[in-house]
Design an enzyme around this catalytic site. Sequence first.
Site, mmCIF file in Angstrom:
data_model
loop_
_atom_site.group_PDB
_atom_site.id
_atom_site.type_symbol
_atom_site.label_atom_id
_atom_site.label_comp_id
_atom_site.label_asym_id
_atom_site.label_seq_id
_atom_site.Cartn_x
_atom_site.Cartn_y
_atom_site.Cartn_z
ATOM 1 N N ARG A 174 -1.789 -5.818 -8.655
ATOM 2 C CA ARG A 174 -0.622 -6.648 -8.358
ATOM 3 C C ARG A 174 -0.423 -7.708 -9.425
ATOM 4 O O ARG A 174 0.568 -7.733 -10.127
ATOM 5 C CB ARG A 174 -0.802 -7.331 -6.995
ATOM 6 C CG ARG A 174 -0.709 -6.382 -5.825
ATOM 7 C CD ARG A 174 -1.294 -6.964 -4.569
ATOM 8 N NE ARG A 174 -2.742 -7.060 -4.667
ATOM 9 C CZ ARG A 174 -3.538 -7.349 -3.664
ATOM 10 N NH1 ARG A 174 -3.031 -7.627 -2.486
ATOM 11 N NH2 ARG A 174 -4.843 -7.372 -3.827
ATOM 12 N N SER A 208 -2.900 -7.650 2.731
ATOM 13 C CA SER A 208 -3.211 -7.513 4.154
ATOM 14 C C SER A 208 -3.632 -8.853 4.731
ATOM 15 O O SER A 208 -3.257 -9.195 5.856
ATOM 16 C CB SER A 208 -4.340 -6.498 4.363
ATOM 17 O OG SER A 208 -3.940 -5.225 3.958
ATOM 18 N N HIS A 254 0.844 -1.204 0.000
ATOM 19 C CA HIS A 254 0.000 0.000 0.000
ATOM 20 C C HIS A 254 0.880 1.255 0.000
ATOM 21 O O HIS A 254 0.646 2.184 -0.759
ATOM 22 C CB HIS A 254 -0.888 0.053 1.248
ATOM 23 C CG HIS A 254 -1.968 -0.983 1.331
ATOM 24 N ND1 HIS A 254 -2.085 -1.842 2.391
ATOM 25 C CD2 HIS A 254 -3.006 -1.273 0.508
ATOM 26 C CE1 HIS A 254 -3.144 -2.625 2.225
ATOM 27 N NE2 HIS A 254 -3.726 -2.311 1.078
ATOM 28 N N LYS A 294 -16.514 -6.587 6.173
ATOM 29 C CA LYS A 294 -15.287 -7.383 6.032
ATOM 30 C C LYS A 294 -14.736 -7.839 7.376
ATOM 31 O O LYS A 294 -13.704 -8.504 7.427
ATOM 32 C CB LYS A 294 -14.213 -6.563 5.301
ATOM 33 C CG LYS A 294 -14.352 -6.572 3.785
ATOM 34 C CD LYS A 294 -13.041 -6.188 3.127
ATOM 35 C CE LYS A 294 -13.053 -6.444 1.621
ATOM 36 N NZ LYS A 294 -11.760 -6.072 1.005
#
Length: 162
Positions: A92, A130, A19, A43
């Site tokens: 990514r 994460s 990030h 989440k």
Amino acid sequence: MMTSKAIYPGTFDPITNGHSDIVTRASKIFDRVIVAVASNPSKKPIFTLEQRLDMIQKSLQDLPNVEICSFNSLLVNFAQKKQANILVRGLRVVSDFEYEFQLAGMNRRLAPNIETIFLRPAEQYAYLSSSLVREVSLLGGDVSGFVHPYIQLKLTELMNNK
Ligand code: ADP
């Protein structure tokens, strides 16, 4: 002269070096970058919104043109409110593409004046997320290469309080 303002939205549970790499790149392209933290209760984040904001603050304190905010409304509405017409997302690997493409399409339908821009992190962060950091850390693995030392500390504290 018009200044460019970009929003980098995410959950940041917690912020990783991937990030930070994206924010650093964005901060060189745009005059101002707003890191927008989604409260995202659905989440079930392991860190509270306040903790995530604090960790982002510590990780990004050397970047002068970056502002950190939280939001719990529709992202494009938040962007309009902040007068930002650029959304930054990180790409990514190919598996990110499908979801990001859908999201960008939806956001364009909702707000045609807002552009989504994708940035690629440095190679060494392409496999970092994460969720992997959480998993490795909660199982006692070393995450020092993936997060700011302060985040490592907070992950250890969280684990010790379990
Ligand atoms: P979200 O819940 O919105 O996916 P995340 O915090 O997981 O929130 O991610 C926010 C953005 O950062 C997404 O665009 C994601 O692809 C990107 N991102 C996450 N990890 C990395 C990384 N290691 N390198 C580059 N971009 C990343």
